[in-house]
Structures are given as C-alpha cells and as structure tokens.
Write a protein that holds these residues in place. Structure first.
Motif, PDB file in Angstrom:
ATOM      1  N   PRO A 282       0.693   3.432  -8.292  1.00  0.00           N
ATOM      2  CA  PRO A 282      -0.431   2.944  -7.481  1.00  0.00           C
ATOM      3  C   PRO A 282      -1.765   3.065  -8.201  1.00  0.00           C
ATOM      4  CG  PRO A 282       1.066   4.239  -6.143  1.00  0.00           C
ATOM      5  CD  PRO A 282       1.511   4.410  -7.561  1.00  0.00           C
ATOM      6  N   PHE A 283      -2.567   2.013  -8.108  1.00  0.00           N
ATOM      7  CA  PHE A 283      -3.848   1.960  -8.799  1.00  0.00           C
ATOM      8  C   PHE A 283      -4.828   2.935  -8.175  1.00  0.00           C
ATOM      9  CE2 PHE A 283      -8.153   0.227  -9.217  1.00  0.00           C
ATOM     10  CZ  PHE A 283      -8.251   0.162 -10.604  1.00  0.00           C
ATOM     11  N   GLY A 284      -5.454   3.766  -9.021  1.00  0.00           N
ATOM     12  CA  GLY A 284      -6.515   4.654  -8.559  1.00  0.00           C
ATOM     13  C   GLY A 284      -6.091   6.074  -8.279  1.00  0.00           C
ATOM     14  N   VAL A 285      -4.796   6.385  -8.362  1.00  0.00           N
ATOM     15  CA  VAL A 285      -4.340   7.758  -8.115  1.00  0.00           C
ATOM     16  C   VAL A 285      -4.618   8.607  -9.351  1.00  0.00           C
ATOM     17  CG1 VAL A 285      -2.384   9.236  -7.548  1.00  0.00           C
ATOM     18  CG2 VAL A 285      -2.537   6.956  -6.557  1.00  0.00           C
ATOM     19  N   ASN A 286      -5.400   9.664  -9.185  1.00  0.00           N
ATOM     20  CA  ASN A 286      -5.674  10.572 -10.291  1.00  0.00           C
ATOM     21  C   ASN A 286      -4.418  11.351 -10.660  1.00  0.00           C
ATOM     22  OD1 ASN A 286      -8.421   9.859 -10.380  1.00  0.00           O
ATOM     23  ND2 ASN A 286      -8.886  11.301  -8.733  1.00  0.00           N
TER      24      ASN A 286
ATOM     25  N   GLU B 213      -4.717   8.715   2.287  1.00  0.00           N
ATOM     26  CA  GLU B 213      -5.358   7.737   1.411  1.00  0.00           C
ATOM     27  C   GLU B 213      -4.345   6.682   0.965  1.00  0.00           C
ATOM     28  OE1 GLU B 213      -8.835   6.331  -0.462  1.00  0.00           O
ATOM     29  OE2 GLU B 213      -8.495   7.878   1.038  1.00  0.00           O
TER      30      GLU B 213
ATOM     31  N   TYR C 157      -3.237   3.469  -1.527  1.00  0.00           N
ATOM     32  CA  TYR C 157      -3.442   2.934  -2.872  1.00  0.00           C
ATOM     33  C   TYR C 157      -2.610   1.660  -3.036  1.00  0.00           C
ATOM     34  CZ  TYR C 157      -5.364   7.558  -3.794  1.00  0.00           C
ATOM     35  OH  TYR C 157      -6.110   8.714  -3.743  1.00  0.00           O
ATOM     36  N   GLN C 158      -3.183   0.677  -3.704  1.00  0.00           N
ATOM     37  CA  GLN C 158      -2.514  -0.602  -3.872  1.00  0.00           C
ATOM     38  C   GLN C 158      -1.485  -0.560  -4.994  1.00  0.00           C
ATOM     39  OE1 GLN C 158      -5.705  -3.393  -4.504  1.00  0.00           O
ATOM     40  NE2 GLN C 158      -6.166  -3.561  -2.327  1.00  0.00           N
ATOM     41  N   SER C 159      -0.395  -1.315  -4.776  1.00  0.00           N
ATOM     42  CA  SER C 159       0.644  -1.416  -5.799  1.00  0.00           C
ATOM     43  C   SER C 159       1.401  -2.723  -5.571  1.00  0.00           C
ATOM     44  CB  SER C 159       1.587  -0.201  -5.725  1.00  0.00           C
ATOM     45  OG  SER C 159       2.538  -0.267  -6.776  1.00  0.00           O
TER      46      SER C 159
ATOM     47  N   ASP D 242       0.861  -1.183   0.000  1.00  0.00           N
ATOM     48  CA  ASP D 242       0.000   0.000   0.000  1.00  0.00           C
ATOM     49  C   ASP D 242       0.892   1.225   0.000  1.00  0.00           C
ATOM     50  OD1 ASP D 242      -2.401  -1.371   0.072  1.00  0.00           O
ATOM     51  OD2 ASP D 242      -2.500  -1.386   2.252  1.00  0.00           O
TER      52      ASP D 242
END
Length: 215
Positions: free
Chosen positions: A43-47, A24, A26-28, A17
């Motif tokens: 990381p998945f989901g970071v804008n 926040e 985020y997974q990686s 994480d």
C-alpha cells in the motif's frame, strides 16, 4: 491463478483500500488472485515502521458497481521483490458499506455531556466520526442544544463540541437516547475510526472463536 473476481473478491487490477488497525486507509491494487488469497502492491504511503506483522488482521475495501465492499483479511506474507507486495487471505464474509455514512460502532463507553455548565453522565450506544448516540438518565436535552461531549475510549478521552439532533425517551427503561452530531478534525476522526474498527474486528474474532469452540 485467476482474475475473475470469483467468490466476490476483487479481481486483478482492481483498485483497493487497505485499512490498518489504526483505521488509516492506504491505496493499493490487486496484482494476483487465487481463491481467497489476494496479492496486492504494498500500500502506498505506509511507513516501514507501520508495516504490520505477518498474521495481522486488517480490512480490504473496494468498489464494485456503485457499492463499496469490504472484507477482513489476514496478512499471510510480505514479499521482498521489487516492487514489494503483500499477500492477503480473506478470513470473513464480504459486507457492503456506504461511503455516504460514517461507520458506526462501539457501545458501553462512559460519556459526559455538558449543557449550560452542568455535566450529565451516560453511556455510549454507538458512535462515529460524525456523531454519538448516548443513553442518559436525565431529561435535560432538546433538539439544537449546543453541548460539549467527552467520550472515554481505550486510547484516552475525546472532547468534542456538538449539537443535539434528536432526543427519544425509552419508556421501558426510563432513560433517554440523545443523538449528538459534531465535526472532527483528521486526528480525532482517525482515532474514532481506529477505535470502531478495532472493536468490530475483536467482536468478529470472538464470534469466530465461539463457533470454533462450539464445533
């Protein structure tokens, strides 16, 4: 390059994480490792607007055995390859965490606890997503009292409804430690996580600077 998890850092292919400064996570996954330098998948989901700048400090967390570990890392490089990757450099010591407990921190913030329509002022000793420990001068609280709590953070005030779990008198300072538990929604939980994380990182940064200046 190596994939042995040497120095206690996660090895190649370890799921991790990445926790940004707002708290926040985020997974990686670790793609490469070389000493204290780790390369992880972006990381998945970071804008794109939330991608931190090179040099930013964040936290990397992972599970080894049955324990959750974490370490402060510095974003050393953002690659442009596909898929994109982040190069992270460990800048602190590895510490153990427990998933069953909220991370606690802070201290010194203004807190207002309202019971029966009367507001009492105090100071935060520490707080988390699940509760706060307050230092109060008034002996007005008992176990299972339902109270309203207002905590002043650097990003604004949080208003919470909670239940008194425990009251302990500090005879030396003639004060009372009041522990209050509460439930938070995701927005409030994120605000508290981010605040606690920022305070921890700032404290560790000051400690590192103090050691460097002393040398």
């Amino acid at each position: 390059m190596n994939d042995s998890g040497k120095d206690g850092l996660p090895a190649i292919n370890t799921l991790v994480d990445v926790v940004l400064m707002d708290g926040e996570a985020y997974q990686s996954r670790v793609e490469d490792a070389d000493g204290k330098r780790l390369t992880v998948a972006a990381p998945f989901g970071v804008n794109s607007a939330d991608v931190p700048e090179v040099g930013s400090i964040m936290e990397l967390a992972w599970v080894a055995g049955d324990r959750r570990h974490a370490v402060d890392v510095r974003l050393a490089e953002l690659t442009r390859e596909r898929p994109p990757r982040w190069s992270l450099e460990a800048v602190g010591s590895i510490r153990l965490q427990t998933r069953r407990n909220y991370v606690r921190g802070g201290g010194g913030e203004e807190v207002e606890v309202t019971l029966g329509g009367v507001a009492y002022q105090g100071k935060v000793v520490d707080l988390s997503e699940g509760g706060v420990r307050c230092r109060m001068e008034d002996d007005r609280f008992d176990r299972d009292d339902r109270v309203d709590v207002r905590v002043q953070l650097d990003t604004g005030a949080l208003a919470l409804r909670g239940i008194v779990l425990f009251v302990r008198r500090d005879h030396e300072n003639a004060t009372y430690d009041v522990i209050i538990t509460y439930e938070t929604n995701e927005i409030m939980g994120r605000a508290i996580r981010g605040y606690v994380l920022r305070r921890e990182m700032e404290e560790r940064r000051r400690n590192r600077e103090s050691v460097a200046n002393a040398g």
